[in-house]
Design a protein around this motif. Structure first.
Motif, PDB file in Angstrom:
ATOM      1  N   VAL A   1       0.836  -1.203   0.000  1.00  0.00           N
ATOM      2  CA  VAL A   1       0.000   0.000   0.000  1.00  0.00           C
ATOM      3  C   VAL A   1       0.875   1.260   0.000  1.00  0.00           C
ATOM      4  O   VAL A   1       1.975   1.266   0.548  1.00  0.00           O
ATOM      5  CB  VAL A   1      -0.929  -0.009   1.247  1.00  0.00           C
ATOM      6  N   ALA A   2       0.381   2.325  -0.624  1.00  0.00           N
ATOM      7  CA  ALA A   2       1.053   3.635  -0.581  1.00  0.00           C
ATOM      8  C   ALA A   2      -0.001   4.711  -0.343  1.00  0.00           C
ATOM      9  O   ALA A   2      -1.181   4.519  -0.651  1.00  0.00           O
ATOM     10  CB  ALA A   2       1.792   3.902  -1.894  1.00  0.00           C
ATOM     11  N   HIS A   3       0.446   5.840   0.211  1.00  0.00           N
ATOM     12  CA  HIS A   3      -0.481   6.960   0.369  1.00  0.00           C
ATOM     13  C   HIS A   3      -0.851   7.499  -1.008  1.00  0.00           C
ATOM     14  O   HIS A   3       0.004   7.631  -1.889  1.00  0.00           O
ATOM     15  CB  HIS A   3       0.151   8.066   1.223  1.00  0.00           C
ATOM     16  N   LYS A   4      -2.120   7.826  -1.176  1.00  0.00           N
ATOM     17  CA  LYS A   4      -2.618   8.325  -2.455  1.00  0.00           C
ATOM     18  C   LYS A   4      -1.979   9.683  -2.776  1.00  0.00           C
ATOM     19  O   LYS A   4      -1.865  10.527  -1.885  1.00  0.00           O
ATOM     20  CB  LYS A   4      -4.147   8.473  -2.382  1.00  0.00           C
ATOM     21  N   PRO A   5      -1.562   9.885  -4.041  1.00  0.00           N
ATOM     22  CA  PRO A   5      -1.052  11.214  -4.405  1.00  0.00           C
ATOM     23  C   PRO A   5      -2.089  12.292  -4.090  1.00  0.00           C
ATOM     24  O   PRO A   5      -3.277  12.137  -4.406  1.00  0.00           O
ATOM     25  CB  PRO A   5      -0.824  11.094  -5.924  1.00  0.00           C
ATOM     26  N   LYS A   6      -1.624  13.365  -3.467  1.00  0.00           N
ATOM     27  CA  LYS A   6      -2.545  14.419  -3.004  1.00  0.00           C
ATOM     28  C   LYS A   6      -3.243  15.133  -4.159  1.00  0.00           C
ATOM     29  O   LYS A   6      -4.331  15.681  -3.992  1.00  0.00           O
ATOM     30  CB  LYS A   6      -1.775  15.444  -2.155  1.00  0.00           C
ATOM     31  N   ASN A   7      -2.596  15.149  -5.324  1.00  0.00           N
ATOM     32  CA  ASN A   7      -3.150  15.905  -6.447  1.00  0.00           C
ATOM     33  C   ASN A   7      -4.048  15.065  -7.363  1.00  0.00           C
ATOM     34  O   ASN A   7      -4.424  15.507  -8.441  1.00  0.00           O
ATOM     35  CB  ASN A   7      -2.022  16.542  -7.276  1.00  0.00           C
ATOM     36  N   LEU A   8      -4.391  13.847  -6.950  1.00  0.00           N
ATOM     37  CA  LEU A   8      -5.250  12.994  -7.778  1.00  0.00           C
ATOM     38  C   LEU A   8      -6.580  12.720  -7.089  1.00  0.00           C
ATOM     39  O   LEU A   8      -6.653  12.588  -5.869  1.00  0.00           O
ATOM     40  CB  LEU A   8      -4.584  11.644  -8.063  1.00  0.00           C
ATOM     41  N   SER A   9      -7.618  12.586  -7.902  1.00  0.00           N
ATOM     42  CA  SER A   9      -8.912  12.110  -7.392  1.00  0.00           C
ATOM     43  C   SER A   9      -8.804  10.607  -7.135  1.00  0.00           C
ATOM     44  O   SER A   9      -7.834   9.958  -7.545  1.00  0.00           O
ATOM     45  CB  SER A   9     -10.009  12.368  -8.431  1.00  0.00           C
ATOM     46  N   MET A  10      -9.791  10.041  -6.460  1.00  0.00           N
ATOM     47  CA  MET A  10      -9.804   8.593  -6.219  1.00  0.00           C
ATOM     48  C   MET A  10      -9.799   7.823  -7.540  1.00  0.00           C
ATOM     49  O   MET A  10      -9.091   6.819  -7.687  1.00  0.00           O
ATOM     50  CB  MET A  10     -11.035   8.195  -5.394  1.00  0.00           C
ATOM     51  N   GLU A  11     -10.584   8.314  -8.520  1.00  0.00           N
ATOM     52  CA  GLU A  11     -10.660   7.622  -9.814  1.00  0.00           C
ATOM     53  C   GLU A  11      -9.309   7.655 -10.534  1.00  0.00           C
ATOM     54  O   GLU A  11      -8.870   6.645 -11.099  1.00  0.00           O
ATOM     55  CB  GLU A  11     -11.746   8.246 -10.706  1.00  0.00           C
ATOM     56  N   GLU A  12      -8.660   8.817 -10.508  1.00  0.00           N
ATOM     57  CA  GLU A  12      -7.337   8.924 -11.145  1.00  0.00           C
ATOM     58  C   GLU A  12      -6.318   8.025 -10.454  1.00  0.00           C
ATOM     59  O   GLU A  12      -5.536   7.328 -11.105  1.00  0.00           O
ATOM     60  CB  GLU A  12      -6.859  10.378 -11.114  1.00  0.00           C
ATOM     61  N   ALA A  13      -6.342   8.029  -9.114  1.00  0.00           N
ATOM     62  CA  ALA A  13      -5.391   7.214  -8.350  1.00  0.00           C
ATOM     63  C   ALA A  13      -5.593   5.725  -8.631  1.00  0.00           C
ATOM     64  O   ALA A  13      -4.636   4.962  -8.744  1.00  0.00           O
ATOM     65  CB  ALA A  13      -5.528   7.503  -6.860  1.00  0.00           C
ATOM     66  N   ALA A  14      -6.849   5.305  -8.765  1.00  0.00           N
ATOM     67  CA  ALA A  14      -7.145   3.889  -9.013  1.00  0.00           C
ATOM     68  C   ALA A  14      -6.651   3.426 -10.377  1.00  0.00           C
ATOM     69  O   ALA A  14      -6.487   2.231 -10.618  1.00  0.00           O
ATOM     70  CB  ALA A  14      -8.649   3.635  -8.892  1.00  0.00           C
ATOM     71  N   SER A  15      -6.393   4.369 -11.262  1.00  0.00           N
ATOM     72  CA  SER A  15      -5.923   4.006 -12.617  1.00  0.00           C
ATOM     73  C   SER A  15      -4.428   3.698 -12.648  1.00  0.00           C
ATOM     74  O   SER A  15      -3.917   3.179 -13.638  1.00  0.00           O
ATOM     75  CB  SER A  15      -6.209   5.159 -13.593  1.00  0.00           C
ATOM     76  N   ILE A  16      -3.716   4.008 -11.574  1.00  0.00           N
ATOM     77  CA  ILE A  16      -2.253   4.027 -11.615  1.00  0.00           C
ATOM     78  C   ILE A  16      -1.525   2.734 -11.226  1.00  0.00           C
ATOM     79  O   ILE A  16      -0.599   2.305 -11.929  1.00  0.00           O
ATOM     80  CB  ILE A  16      -1.733   5.189 -10.718  1.00  0.00           C
ATOM     81  N   PRO A  17      -1.847   2.077 -10.104  1.00  0.00           N
ATOM     82  CA  PRO A  17      -0.889   1.124  -9.518  1.00  0.00           C
ATOM     83  C   PRO A  17      -0.348   0.024 -10.431  1.00  0.00           C
ATOM     84  O   PRO A  17       0.872  -0.098 -10.584  1.00  0.00           O
ATOM     85  CB  PRO A  17      -1.653   0.548  -8.315  1.00  0.00           C
ATOM     86  N   LEU A  18      -1.206  -0.789 -11.033  1.00  0.00           N
ATOM     87  CA  LEU A  18      -0.685  -1.925 -11.808  1.00  0.00           C
ATOM     88  C   LEU A  18       0.172  -1.475 -12.987  1.00  0.00           C
ATOM     89  O   LEU A  18       1.279  -1.988 -13.200  1.00  0.00           O
ATOM     90  CB  LEU A  18      -1.826  -2.829 -12.288  1.00  0.00           C
ATOM     91  N   VAL A  19      -0.330  -0.507 -13.760  1.00  0.00           N
ATOM     92  CA  VAL A  19       0.427  -0.101 -14.950  1.00  0.00           C
ATOM     93  C   VAL A  19       1.715   0.633 -14.572  1.00  0.00           C
ATOM     94  O   VAL A  19       2.765   0.424 -15.188  1.00  0.00           O
ATOM     95  CB  VAL A  19      -0.426   0.746 -15.933  1.00  0.00           C
ATOM     96  N   ALA A  20       1.647   1.482 -13.556  1.00  0.00           N
ATOM     97  CA  ALA A  20       2.849   2.233 -13.165  1.00  0.00           C
ATOM     98  C   ALA A  20       3.911   1.315 -12.566  1.00  0.00           C
ATOM     99  O   ALA A  20       5.108   1.485 -12.836  1.00  0.00           O
ATOM    100  CB  ALA A  20       2.484   3.345 -12.178  1.00  0.00           C
ATOM    101  N   LEU A  21       3.491   0.332 -11.771  1.00  0.00           N
ATOM    102  CA  LEU A  21       4.458  -0.627 -11.225  1.00  0.00           C
ATOM    103  C   LEU A  21       5.060  -1.487 -12.335  1.00  0.00           C
ATOM    104  O   LEU A  21       6.246  -1.811 -12.301  1.00  0.00           O
ATOM    105  CB  LEU A  21       3.790  -1.510 -10.165  1.00  0.00           C
ATOM    106  N   THR A  22       4.252  -1.853 -13.327  1.00  0.00           N
ATOM    107  CA  THR A  22       4.757  -2.610 -14.483  1.00  0.00           C
ATOM    108  C   THR A  22       5.871  -1.826 -15.165  1.00  0.00           C
ATOM    109  O   THR A  22       6.954  -2.344 -15.441  1.00  0.00           O
ATOM    110  CB  THR A  22       3.614  -2.886 -15.491  1.00  0.00           C
TER     111      THR A  22
END
Length: 333
Positions: free
Chosen positions: A110-131
């Motif tokens: 788990v990581a703290h959600k980026p402050k400048n992103l909405s929940m929907e934007e943040a949910a789009s990130i983890p798998l692809v960004a970690l890849t």
């Protein structure tokens, strides 16, 4: 709690909206109230049974590999998070299940959600960004000025990979349809190839690194446009014996993957290209590094559509259609 479950494997199977028990919170877990969940092709591949060999899940199964939400309970040994924290995560394999109202996740993922992103934007990130992080920062380590080819630039992985490769100082080529060119230029792509009109093999030559996300034919072409001692990292297969060893797969899986990948490995060896398969892993520390890049404006999420929770099957069909630009997300809360 409400959750979308997969009851049997199959290409035409639909997820079922059902009532399931709330997750048990172990001592290192945080219980997350899910606000949004990202969808990935991996969800579809698990649904069809394509990944049964390397991910032998027991059904019924709650799908979903990306989440953004709020911590509502913490296990007795949790030290990094407290109730009320906004987080995002790619839960570990065998602990997935973000297409639900709640999920328990080990705090190391788990990581703290980026402050400048909405929940929907943040949910789009983890798998692809970690890849992308594990391909570029961990494995390939491209040097400034090197040439990197990222396939399918307008996809979920592609949009993030272009931005990170540019940040690392690479010259970036990508394939997409012409209507995506403006978006991809804004993300930093240098060489744009319209896959409907051009064959990238006729345009590109002597590339240092290729991130392959397409089929076997595209992979073979990618090997040919890579310079000697260059690297081709595939996230779409074929998996290699090295990968089987890394995940401590049974002996018969190692043999099967050895056979499946033998042709590509032989071609790569003949061309003196380093071929490897990457199946990303959950990693909260890396996600925290990605958070810094997002908060500083280096990486921006690209979200195509947000579907309501009850339309999760429609959202998955849209991902499978291949038409999405960036990521598709469901709004759970």
């Amino acid at each position: 709690m409400k959750a979308f479950t997969l009851n049997r494997y199959g290409k035409n199977e639909k997820l079922q909206l059902t009532e399931v028990a709330e997750p048990v919170v172990k001592e290192n877990d945080v219980l997350v109230e899910v606000h949004a969940a990202g969808l990935n092709l991996l969800d579809s591949k698990i649904k069809t049974g394509e990944f049964k060999l390397i991910l032998p899940y027991k059904l019924p199964l709650v799908l979903g590999h990306d989440v953004a939400g709020i911590v509502i309970k913490v296990g007795s040994k949790v030290t990094k998070f407290k109730v009320g924290d906004e987080i995002y995560s790619r839960p570990s394999d065998f602990r997935i299940g973000t297409f639900a109202e709640f999920i328990a996740i080990d705090e190391k993922d788990v990581a703290h959600k980026p402050k400048n992103l909405s929940m929907e934007e943040a949910a789009s990130i983890p798998l692809v960004a970690l890849t992308v992080w594990q391909a570029l920062v961990e494995k390939a380590k491209p040097k400034k000025g090197q040439k990197v080819f990222i396939q399918a630039g307008s996809g979920g992985v592609g949009t993030i990979a272009i931005q990170l490769a540019k940040h690392l100082g690479a010259t970036v080529a990508t394939t997409a349809s012409e209507q995506s060119f403006d978006l991809l230029k804004s993300l930093g792509a240098d060489v744009l190839i319209d896959y409907k009109k051009q064959d990238f093999e006729d345009v590109l030559k002597d590339y240092d690194l290729v991130l392959n996300s397409q089929d076997k034919t595209t992979l073979e072409k990618s090997l040919r446009i890579t310079k000697p001692n260059g690297k081709v990292i595939s996230i779409s297969g074929p998996p290699t014996p090295d990968f089987a060893k890394a995940i401590q797969a049974p002996w018969f899986v190692k043999i099967i993957l050895s056979l499946i990948s033998s042709g590509i490995r032989k071609t790569a060896k003949k061309l003196n290209v380093d071929y490897s398969f990457l199946f990303m892993r959950a990693e909260g520390k890396q996600l925290q590094e990605i958070t810094k890049l997002i908060e500083s404006g280096v990486i921006k999420p690209v979200v195509d559509k947000v579907f309501p929770f009850d339309q999760t099957n429609d959202a998955l069909s849209y991902v499978e259609s291949g038409r999405s630009k960036g990521k598709v997300v469901i709004n759970v809360k």
